[in-house]
Scaffold this motif. Sequence first.
Motif, PDB file in Angstrom:
ATOM      1  N   LEU A 349      40.881  12.462   2.672  1.00 40.25           N
ATOM      2  CA  LEU A 349      41.326  11.923   1.184  1.00 40.25           C
ATOM      3  C   LEU A 349      40.573  10.799   0.913  1.00 40.25           C
ATOM      4  O   LEU A 349      40.594   9.906   1.343  1.00 40.25           O
ATOM      5  CB  LEU A 349      43.147  11.424   1.405  1.00 40.25           C
ATOM      6  CG  LEU A 349      43.488  11.006   0.126  1.00 40.25           C
ATOM      7  CD1 LEU A 349      43.463  12.129  -1.134  1.00 40.25           C
ATOM      8  CD2 LEU A 349      45.052  10.494   0.607  1.00 40.25           C
ATOM      9  N   CYS A 350      40.000  11.099  -0.267  1.00 35.44           N
ATOM     10  CA  CYS A 350      38.989  10.193  -0.819  1.00 35.44           C
ATOM     11  C   CYS A 350      39.545   9.786  -2.139  1.00 35.44           C
ATOM     12  O   CYS A 350      39.701  10.612  -3.114  1.00 35.44           O
ATOM     13  CB  CYS A 350      37.693  10.804  -1.038  1.00 35.44           C
ATOM     14  SG  CYS A 350      36.764  11.199   0.847  1.00 35.44           S
ATOM     15  N   VAL A 351      39.721   8.457  -2.556  1.00 30.49           N
ATOM     16  CA  VAL A 351      40.132   7.879  -3.845  1.00 30.49           C
ATOM     17  C   VAL A 351      38.911   6.931  -4.445  1.00 30.49           C
ATOM     18  O   VAL A 351      38.721   5.980  -3.715  1.00 30.49           O
ATOM     19  CB  VAL A 351      41.410   7.165  -3.647  1.00 30.49           C
ATOM     20  CG1 VAL A 351      41.919   6.337  -5.077  1.00 30.49           C
ATOM     21  CG2 VAL A 351      42.465   7.977  -2.918  1.00 30.49           C
ATOM     22  N   ASP A 352      38.250   7.365  -5.391  1.00 24.11           N
ATOM     23  CA  ASP A 352      37.185   6.784  -5.971  1.00 24.11           C
ATOM     24  C   ASP A 352      37.464   6.146  -7.169  1.00 24.11           C
ATOM     25  O   ASP A 352      37.609   6.950  -8.150  1.00 24.11           O
ATOM     26  CB  ASP A 352      35.968   7.466  -6.189  1.00 24.11           C
ATOM     27  CG  ASP A 352      34.606   6.884  -6.487  1.00 24.11           C
ATOM     28  OD1 ASP A 352      34.618   5.556  -6.489  1.00 24.11           O
ATOM     29  OD2 ASP A 352      33.599   7.376  -6.794  1.00 24.11           O
ATOM     30  N   VAL A 353      37.546   4.813  -7.389  1.00 23.53           N
ATOM     31  CA  VAL A 353      38.260   4.170  -8.717  1.00 23.53           C
ATOM     32  C   VAL A 353      36.855   3.859  -9.231  1.00 23.53           C
ATOM     33  O   VAL A 353      36.255   2.868  -8.653  1.00 23.53           O
ATOM     34  CB  VAL A 353      39.083   2.984  -8.541  1.00 23.53           C
ATOM     35  CG1 VAL A 353      39.259   2.304  -9.899  1.00 23.53           C
ATOM     36  CG2 VAL A 353      40.360   3.623  -7.813  1.00 23.53           C
ATOM     37  N   GLN A 354      36.382   4.259 -10.369  1.00 20.71           N
ATOM     38  CA  GLN A 354      35.343   3.922 -11.291  1.00 20.71           C
ATOM     39  C   GLN A 354      35.692   3.318 -12.534  1.00 20.71           C
ATOM     40  O   GLN A 354      37.068   3.187 -12.771  1.00 20.71           O
ATOM     41  CB  GLN A 354      34.592   5.193 -11.624  1.00 20.71           C
ATOM     42  CG  GLN A 354      34.019   5.984 -10.129  1.00 20.71           C
ATOM     43  CD  GLN A 354      33.187   7.243 -10.596  1.00 20.71           C
ATOM     44  OE1 GLN A 354      32.838   7.386 -11.898  1.00 20.71           O
ATOM     45  NE2 GLN A 354      33.136   8.127  -9.581  1.00 20.71           N
ATOM     46  N   PRO A 355      34.846   2.656 -13.300  1.00 22.50           N
ATOM     47  CA  PRO A 355      35.212   1.843 -14.535  1.00 22.50           C
ATOM     48  C   PRO A 355      36.203   2.554 -15.527  1.00 22.50           C
ATOM     49  O   PRO A 355      37.004   2.285 -15.965  1.00 22.50           O
ATOM     50  CB  PRO A 355      33.970   1.300 -15.110  1.00 22.50           C
ATOM     51  CG  PRO A 355      32.839   1.317 -13.933  1.00 22.50           C
ATOM     52  CD  PRO A 355      33.469   2.291 -12.798  1.00 22.50           C
ATOM     53  N   ASP A 356      35.805   3.797 -15.522  1.00 19.24           N
ATOM     54  CA  ASP A 356      36.312   4.628 -16.544  1.00 19.24           C
ATOM     55  C   ASP A 356      37.306   5.710 -16.116  1.00 19.24           C
ATOM     56  O   ASP A 356      37.913   6.539 -16.761  1.00 19.24           O
ATOM     57  CB  ASP A 356      35.194   5.338 -17.391  1.00 19.24           C
ATOM     58  CG  ASP A 356      34.660   4.418 -18.573  1.00 19.24           C
ATOM     59  OD1 ASP A 356      35.243   3.180 -18.613  1.00 19.24           O
ATOM     60  OD2 ASP A 356      33.633   4.779 -18.756  1.00 19.24           O
ATOM     61  N   LEU A 357      37.253   6.043 -14.959  1.00 23.01           N
ATOM     62  CA  LEU A 357      38.083   6.904 -14.183  1.00 23.01           C
ATOM     63  C   LEU A 357      38.486   6.888 -12.899  1.00 23.01           C
ATOM     64  O   LEU A 357      37.808   5.930 -12.413  1.00 23.01           O
ATOM     65  CB  LEU A 357      37.311   8.341 -14.288  1.00 23.01           C
ATOM     66  CG  LEU A 357      35.902   8.628 -13.928  1.00 23.01           C
ATOM     67  CD1 LEU A 357      35.953   8.816 -12.300  1.00 23.01           C
ATOM     68  CD2 LEU A 357      35.075   9.525 -14.436  1.00 23.01           C
ATOM     69  N   VAL A 358      39.215   7.626 -12.156  1.00 24.02           N
ATOM     70  CA  VAL A 358      39.685   7.657 -10.827  1.00 24.02           C
ATOM     71  C   VAL A 358      39.570   9.131 -10.188  1.00 24.02           C
ATOM     72  O   VAL A 358      40.071   9.960 -10.954  1.00 24.02           O
ATOM     73  CB  VAL A 358      41.088   7.221 -10.678  1.00 24.02           C
ATOM     74  CG1 VAL A 358      42.105   7.848 -11.247  1.00 24.02           C
ATOM     75  CG2 VAL A 358      41.411   7.122  -9.105  1.00 24.02           C
ATOM     76  N   GLU A 359      38.677   9.219  -9.245  1.00 22.03           N
ATOM     77  CA  GLU A 359      38.723  10.596  -8.748  1.00 22.03           C
ATOM     78  C   GLU A 359      39.347  10.879  -7.297  1.00 22.03           C
ATOM     79  O   GLU A 359      38.877   9.924  -6.551  1.00 22.03           O
ATOM     80  CB  GLU A 359      37.108  10.823  -8.600  1.00 22.03           C
ATOM     81  CG  GLU A 359      36.889  12.176  -8.018  1.00 22.03           C
ATOM     82  CD  GLU A 359      35.121  12.653  -7.910  1.00 22.03           C
ATOM     83  OE1 GLU A 359      34.827  13.431  -7.093  1.00 22.03           O
ATOM     84  OE2 GLU A 359      34.444  11.667  -8.344  1.00 22.03           O
ATOM     85  N   LEU A 360      40.094  11.754  -7.175  1.00 23.62           N
ATOM     86  CA  LEU A 360      40.788  12.168  -6.021  1.00 23.62           C
ATOM     87  C   LEU A 360      40.126  13.432  -5.324  1.00 23.62           C
ATOM     88  O   LEU A 360      40.161  14.414  -6.283  1.00 23.62           O
ATOM     89  CB  LEU A 360      42.273  12.375  -6.281  1.00 23.62           C
ATOM     90  CG  LEU A 360      42.892  11.398  -7.200  1.00 23.62           C
ATOM     91  CD1 LEU A 360      44.403  11.839  -7.376  1.00 23.62           C
ATOM     92  CD2 LEU A 360      43.056   9.876  -6.188  1.00 23.62           C
ATOM     93  N   THR A 361      39.900  13.456  -4.094  1.00 23.25           N
ATOM     94  CA  THR A 361      39.295  14.351  -3.190  1.00 23.25           C
ATOM     95  C   THR A 361      40.116  14.765  -2.228  1.00 23.25           C
ATOM     96  O   THR A 361      40.203  13.805  -1.338  1.00 23.25           O
ATOM     97  CB  THR A 361      37.647  14.216  -3.145  1.00 23.25           C
ATOM     98  OG1 THR A 361      37.078  14.055  -4.268  1.00 23.25           O
ATOM     99  CG2 THR A 361      37.398  15.663  -2.499  1.00 23.25           C
ATOM    100  N   MET A 362      40.753  15.734  -1.979  1.00 25.38           N
ATOM    101  CA  MET A 362      41.217  16.228  -0.724  1.00 25.38           C
ATOM    102  C   MET A 362      40.720  17.422   0.006  1.00 25.38           C
ATOM    103  O   MET A 362      40.537  18.550  -0.824  1.00 25.38           O
ATOM    104  CB  MET A 362      42.884  16.552  -1.013  1.00 25.38           C
ATOM    105  CG  MET A 362      43.768  15.193  -1.121  1.00 25.38           C
ATOM    106  SD  MET A 362      45.414  15.717  -1.783  1.00 25.38           S
ATOM    107  CE  MET A 362      45.235  15.803  -3.681  1.00 25.38           C
ATOM    108  N   LEU A 363      40.358  17.345   1.013  1.00 25.22           N
ATOM    109  CA  LEU A 363      39.601  18.513   1.745  1.00 25.22           C
ATOM    110  C   LEU A 363      40.326  18.671   3.340  1.00 25.22           C
ATOM    111  O   LEU A 363      40.492  17.628   4.150  1.00 25.22           O
ATOM    112  CB  LEU A 363      38.073  17.944   2.144  1.00 25.22           C
ATOM    113  CG  LEU A 363      37.101  18.984   2.641  1.00 25.22           C
ATOM    114  CD1 LEU A 363      37.134  20.069   1.640  1.00 25.22           C
ATOM    115  CD2 LEU A 363      35.911  18.346   3.039  1.00 25.22           C
ATOM    116  N   ASN A 364      40.553  19.967   3.431  1.00 24.37           N
ATOM    117  CA  ASN A 364      40.971  20.419   4.839  1.00 24.37           C
ATOM    118  C   ASN A 364      40.869  21.571   5.332  1.00 24.37           C
ATOM    119  O   ASN A 364      40.405  22.670   4.271  1.00 24.37           O
ATOM    120  CB  ASN A 364      42.764  20.074   4.463  1.00 24.37           C
ATOM    121  CG  ASN A 364      43.153  21.308   3.811  1.00 24.37           C
ATOM    122  OD1 ASN A 364      43.425  20.930   2.380  1.00 24.37           O
ATOM    123  ND2 ASN A 364      43.802  22.449   4.085  1.00 24.37           N
TER     124      ASN A 364
END
Length: 419
Positions: A349-364
Amino acid sequence: MSIALRPVIGGITYRRWAYLILGGALLVPYILAGTILLPLLLSRTQNLFGNAGYLLLTLLAIAILIILTSFIPAVRTVEGAAVRELLGGPLVRQGIGSVRSWATRWRWTGWFVLHILVGGLVSVITLFVPPAAAVSFTMPFEGAQDIGGLHLAAARGVWRWLIPVGGLASLICLVYGVALVGAVLARLAPIFLGPSAADRLAAVEEQARALAQRNRLARELHDSVGHALSVVSIQAGAAGRVLDSDQDFVRRALSAIEESARNAMADLDHVLGLLREDADGTSSRTPQPTLDALGELVTSTELTGVAVDLRITGELAGVPRVVSREAYRIVQEGLTNVLRHAGRVPVTLCVDVQPDLVELTMLNPLGNPGPAAHRVGQGGRGLPGMRERVTVLHGRLTAGVDGTDWRVRVILPLHVDRA
């Protein structure tokens, strides 16, 4: 034959008759006001108008009084109750429209005036025809009658027996006439008293808001309580299989079950709080979890046997609360889907908070769900529910097979105007 006699034997005719007579009764106070009060007010100027002008002035005063009183809310309430109970017709099924605009008020005024005028005419005819019909039955025997200062002499010979027939015919014509007038008023009532186009549009908008609220509550229940029940089901199954061999795991599983149940109760209390809106628009809502609570979510998920590798980049505190709350629910639903469809497989589970957006990635890994996963339930609203939340926030969601893995990627803008 039954159709022809329906106006005579049907109860609706006589209820409408009562409604029309009620209109005549309402007309009496206005006539008294116009014929008694007006002369008192204009006693010194009556000769200036003449008889015809004074009569027109009296009728104008009566009309003004009727129009003014029609705007009184209590008058509309009583009139609406009389329409529903006595008049009948399509309006009873549709319901009387609420008064929201001046156009609607003027339609009510038009109806009130129509009711009083038509009711007054029917009342006068009703007062005259039945007594005259009753007298007609005595004419062949009495020979002459005095009615209201009029001297009526009966015809001679066999023709005098036609007088009762005429009286009976007048009664029948009165009943059919009242039935016709009542039916016409029942057809006109929805036009005068029914909802306007603006009222119908407001009703549709209110229904749309209610439907959107129900859908939002359904998503909340599915994502929060559904996740908790999935976790509890798998944890209880795992604890049951190692009850005799791994007491430490059983204690941790029971502790996690207790915590999951407590969180589910808090979420359920929040949803019920949305339903129990106070009169002033406030409600008893408990705070909802955000991305700051991902650690607890991961911990409860790992107790089911699913290893979660959580990687956070950026500051979660910079994510707006509404975005953070929906992002948490998306992650929660994603982990629930892993339990349901892949079983106990590791999740990145990756949570990447950037200045204009937040990106969520779930890999299994695609995995091979065991019996515990199957018992939780198949199908459901997993991805559709996640997609609804993403769409509301003007984000993007992609989900699908990536080699031997299943990948879910969500991008949520932090500010809608920049999306």
